[in-house]
Design a protein around this motif. Structure first.
Motif, PDB file in Angstrom:
ATOM      1  N   CYS A 139     -12.159 -41.466   6.793  1.00 54.11           N
ATOM      2  CA  CYS A 139     -12.372 -40.439   5.786  1.00 54.11           C
ATOM      3  C   CYS A 139     -11.135 -39.564   5.717  1.00 54.11           C
ATOM      4  CB  CYS A 139     -13.594 -39.587   6.144  1.00 54.11           C
ATOM      5  SG  CYS A 139     -13.779 -38.137   5.073  1.00 54.11           S
ATOM      6  N   VAL A 140     -10.549 -39.462   4.532  1.00 58.60           N
ATOM      7  CA  VAL A 140      -9.489 -38.499   4.276  1.00 58.60           C
ATOM      8  C   VAL A 140     -10.079 -37.416   3.380  1.00 58.60           C
ATOM      9  CG1 VAL A 140      -7.218 -38.081   3.269  1.00 58.60           C
ATOM     10  CG2 VAL A 140      -7.655 -40.200   4.521  1.00 58.60           C
ATOM     11  N   LEU A 141     -10.134 -36.208   3.902  1.00 58.51           N
ATOM     12  CA  LEU A 141     -10.705 -35.076   3.172  1.00 58.51           C
ATOM     13  C   LEU A 141      -9.560 -34.179   2.718  1.00 58.51           C
ATOM     14  CD1 LEU A 141     -13.270 -33.483   2.315  1.00 58.51           C
ATOM     15  CD2 LEU A 141     -13.092 -32.271   4.496  1.00 58.51           C
ATOM     16  N   VAL A 142      -9.416 -34.005   1.417  1.00 58.47           N
ATOM     17  CA  VAL A 142      -8.315 -33.244   0.847  1.00 58.47           C
ATOM     18  C   VAL A 142      -8.861 -31.965   0.201  1.00 58.47           C
ATOM     19  CG1 VAL A 142      -6.425 -33.242  -0.814  1.00 58.47           C
ATOM     20  CG2 VAL A 142      -6.995 -35.337   0.425  1.00 58.47           C
ATOM     21  N   VAL A 143      -8.309 -30.841   0.592  1.00 58.50           N
ATOM     22  CA  VAL A 143      -8.745 -29.551   0.060  1.00 58.50           C
ATOM     23  C   VAL A 143      -7.965 -29.245  -1.222  1.00 58.50           C
ATOM     24  CG1 VAL A 143      -8.969 -27.084   0.517  1.00 58.50           C
ATOM     25  CG2 VAL A 143      -9.302 -28.743   2.372  1.00 58.50           C
ATOM     26  N   HIS A 144      -8.689 -28.770  -2.218  1.00 57.65           N
ATOM     27  CA  HIS A 144      -8.072 -28.473  -3.514  1.00 57.65           C
ATOM     28  C   HIS A 144      -8.782 -27.261  -4.106  1.00 57.65           C
ATOM     29  CE1 HIS A 144      -5.650 -29.236  -6.966  1.00 57.65           C
ATOM     30  NE2 HIS A 144      -6.631 -29.657  -7.750  1.00 57.65           N
TER      31      HIS A 144
END
Length: 212
Positions: A139-144
């Motif tokens: 899982c790659v969780l990217v904050v935006h």
């Protein structure tokens, strides 16, 4: 597993949420106070924070307990292809990794290319991270961030073009009214049923917990 976006307004508490998720997976505990998770290595790229601030946050959450050994934190990461290479190298060294958190997208996306449309640039920025997640099975969780204008569909509140949301496997939009301890997570994705979850801020331990 895959490329997932965590989206919300500035100062909502997204970084605290990321830290809590990272600690839960690295320790094999419960995410958001309720969800049992499988233990694995975690890389938290807290690119808007300083080491001192992160140490203070860890102390606020953990008290005198040490941070789990499987939690890895960095405050610096290159942009574009170099960021992907660094993340790929870390995953080589941590074959049991389960979670990579990139906080935030703006800190790793490559500079704008005048030959690309806005959509193409947004899709490329997310697509490279998605390819990494798919190849590695993590899982790659990217904050935006959300845009300022409200919309009937929460997906339309994600800042940028549809290239960002179109490339993501999962999208989590967090909303919190100012000066309250309550928030709502709106979740959607390719393999996820659309749902909303209530969330509450536990100020004494600086943690987000699910309320339903």
């Amino acid at each position: 597993e895959g490329l997932n976006l965590l989206v919300g307004a500035p100062k909502l508490g997204k970084s605290w949420l990321c830290l809590g998720l990272g600690l839960a997976v690295a320790s094999g505990g419960r995410a958001l106070g309720k969800i049992e998770v499988e233990q694995g290595d975690v890389l938290y790229a807290a690119l808007e924070d300083t080491p001192r601030r992160l140490q203070s946050r860890l102390t606020s959450v953990l008290g005198r307990d040490p941070a789990p050994a499987r939690l890895n934190i960095t405050t610096a990461l290159s942009r574009g292809g170099q960021a992907i290479e660094l993340l790929d190298g870390w995953l080589d060294d941590h074959p049991q990794a389960r979670l990579v958190i990139v906080d935030t997208l703006a800190k790793v996306r490559p500079p704008a290319d005048g030959r690309q449309s806005v959509y193409e640039g947004d899709y490329a920025a997310i697509g490279a991270l998605k390819a990494l997640a798919d190849q590695r099975g993590v899982c790659v969780l990217v904050v935006h961030h959300t845009r300022k204008a409200a919309a009937d569909d929460v997906i339309d509140e994600v800042s940028g073009s549809t290239g960002i949301t179109g490339a993501a496997d999962g999208i989590i939009v967090a909303k919190r009214a100012r000066n309250t301890a309550e928030a709502v997570l709106s979740v959607t994705g390719r393999d996820i049923a659309e749902a909303e979850y209530g969330m509450s801020w536990w100020a004494e331990r600086c943690q987000w917990t699910l309320t339903d």
